[in-house]
Design an enzyme around this catalytic site. Structure first.
Site, PDB file in Angstrom:
ATOM      1  N   GLU A  44     -26.874  22.051   5.770  1.00 58.68           N
ATOM      2  CA  GLU A  44     -25.890  21.715   4.527  1.00 58.68           C
ATOM      3  C   GLU A  44     -26.184  20.526   3.878  1.00 58.68           C
ATOM      4  O   GLU A  44     -26.994  19.724   4.165  1.00 58.68           O
ATOM      5  CB  GLU A  44     -24.381  21.866   5.052  1.00 58.68           C
ATOM      6  CG  GLU A  44     -24.182  20.623   6.257  1.00 58.68           C
ATOM      7  CD  GLU A  44     -22.777  20.746   6.971  1.00 58.68           C
ATOM      8  OE1 GLU A  44     -22.035  21.642   6.320  1.00 58.68           O
ATOM      9  OE2 GLU A  44     -22.800  20.434   8.029  1.00 58.68           O
ATOM     10  N   ARG A  76      -8.092  24.545   9.333  1.00 61.74           N
ATOM     11  CA  ARG A  76      -9.501  23.947   9.745  1.00 61.74           C
ATOM     12  C   ARG A  76      -8.879  22.647  10.383  1.00 61.74           C
ATOM     13  O   ARG A  76      -9.768  22.224  11.482  1.00 61.74           O
ATOM     14  CB  ARG A  76     -10.185  23.752   8.507  1.00 61.74           C
ATOM     15  CG  ARG A  76     -11.508  23.076   9.356  1.00 61.74           C
ATOM     16  CD  ARG A  76     -12.674  23.124   8.270  1.00 61.74           C
ATOM     17  NE  ARG A  76     -12.299  22.400   6.996  1.00 61.74           N
ATOM     18  CZ  ARG A  76     -13.046  22.360   5.933  1.00 61.74           C
ATOM     19  NH1 ARG A  76     -13.967  22.800   5.540  1.00 61.74           N
ATOM     20  NH2 ARG A  76     -12.753  21.505   4.879  1.00 61.74           N
ATOM     21  N   LYS A 103     -14.757  18.655  11.663  1.00 60.82           N
ATOM     22  CA  LYS A 103     -14.705  17.582  10.375  1.00 60.82           C
ATOM     23  C   LYS A 103     -14.228  16.222  10.845  1.00 60.82           C
ATOM     24  O   LYS A 103     -13.147  15.931  10.799  1.00 60.82           O
ATOM     25  CB  LYS A 103     -13.819  18.373   9.313  1.00 60.82           C
ATOM     26  CG  LYS A 103     -14.240  17.703   8.106  1.00 60.82           C
ATOM     27  CD  LYS A 103     -13.146  18.582   6.958  1.00 60.82           C
ATOM     28  CE  LYS A 103     -13.530  17.801   5.491  1.00 60.82           C
ATOM     29  NZ  LYS A 103     -14.867  18.120   5.158  1.00 60.82           N
ATOM     30  N   ARG A 154      -9.911  -0.962  23.404  1.00 57.06           N
ATOM     31  CA  ARG A 154     -11.179  -0.537  23.481  1.00 57.06           C
ATOM     32  C   ARG A 154     -11.724   0.302  24.564  1.00 57.06           C
ATOM     33  O   ARG A 154     -11.854  -0.621  25.689  1.00 57.06           O
ATOM     34  CB  ARG A 154     -12.064  -1.366  22.625  1.00 57.06           C
ATOM     35  CG  ARG A 154     -13.676  -0.442  22.536  1.00 57.06           C
ATOM     36  CD  ARG A 154     -14.418  -1.522  21.819  1.00 57.06           C
ATOM     37  NE  ARG A 154     -15.777  -0.854  21.329  1.00 57.06           N
ATOM     38  CZ  ARG A 154     -16.734  -0.386  21.955  1.00 57.06           C
ATOM     39  NH1 ARG A 154     -16.603  -0.773  23.383  1.00 57.06           N
ATOM     40  NH2 ARG A 154     -17.737   0.205  21.478  1.00 57.06           N
TER      41      ARG A 154
END
Length: 285
Positions: free
Chosen positions: A180, A52, A148, A100
């Site tokens: 979820e 994953r 994730k 940035r």
């Protein structure tokens, strides 16, 4: 006792670990993570978490700086260095440090890879014995929940709102359908004994524990349906539970203050938890 961390190839006491203020994980939440459970000093379901991680990295165009063999070695070494018997290994990978900008930095910018441990008695879980309560809250996260990422602010907000309502956890709802939990997969068992779990899509994370539970349920004669279920179905379910890497299988006994079934952890949920721990503990590496 200070933990030993792995940071960009170095082993450091946690008090000495430093990351640049220009790291894109800090500035832009531009990163991913994985959590692997440790039982008896061994890695539980490591192959699934490693796979994953690679998928999340591909989806975001991130580079995992270690090959498969080296990454496994680091996981084993961090267990040994911290004498970890039970608990978890947290891995975070970001795009690295750069000035940035919304645009990604140039290719070749070194990523930031961090691993640390958290000791936890994962077998003696009071929540698994008594069950937890959940509050149903709107799912306001971004659209790629299958990756994730470290973008965890809204799940944290939802967790705090659930706790303010007297619940332990939140189940997130979109268009009347449960997606979820804040950091776990949601499951219900119907009055007919069917285990229902939402099918995979961009709406939810492909849980490693989720996949194992569905496999184990099927091989032990439990009918499984992978489909979305409504809030009303959840409230009227015979049983409900969540699954995650470090909590395994935990019963849900109340939803929005209403008892699930008879209000006690369900027999099927308890059975699945026992089977999961037995089989995955035996297969740990």
């Amino acid at each position: 006792m200070s933990r030993i961390l792995y940071l960009n190839g170095a082993w450091l006491p946690e008090s000495e670990a430093r990351v640049s203020v220009f790291d894109r994980g800090f500035l832009m939440a531009d990163g991913i993570y994985e959590v692997t459970c440790v039982l008896d000093g061994k890695l539980v379901e490591y192959a699934g978490h490693s796979a994953r991680l690679q998928r999340s990295a591909r989806e975001l165009g991130l580079t995992v700086p270690l090959d498969a063999e080296a990454l496994l070695a680091v996981h084993r070494e961090i267990v040994a260095r911290n004498a970890l018997d039970q608990g978890m290994i947290y891995l975070q990978l970001t795009r690295g440090a750069a000035d940035r900008d919304f645009a990604y930095p140039p290719a070749g910018t070194p990523p930031t890879l961090l691993l640390f441990t958290q000791a936890k008695n994962v077998l003696e879980n009071k929540a698994a014995e008594r069950g937890i309560s959940v509050a149903l809250l709107p799912d306001l996260r971004w659209g790629r929940r299958d990756i994730k990422t470290i973008q965890l602010l809204y799940p944290s907000m939802a967790k705090m709102e659930a706790m303010a309502r007297g619940a332990d956890e939140a189940w997130l709802v979109e268009d009347g359908l449960v997606t979820e939990a804040c950091a776990a997969t949601a499951h219900i068992v119907t009055a007919e004994g069917v285990l229902v779990t939402r099918d995979l899509s961009h709406a939810l994370l492909p849980g490693v524990t989720r996949a194992s539970v569905l496999e184990l349920a099927g091989t032990h004669g439990v009918r499984v349906e992978e489909r979305a279920f409504t809030s009303d179905e959840a409230r009227s379910a015979r049983e409900a539970f969540i699954t995650s890497a470090t909590n395994f299988v935990v019963p849900v006994t109340r939803i929005d203050g209403q008892a699930v079934g008879d209000g006690a952890p369900g027999a099927l949920t308890r059975r699945i938890r026992d089977i999961y721990i037995e089989t995955r503990r035996a297969a740990a590496i």
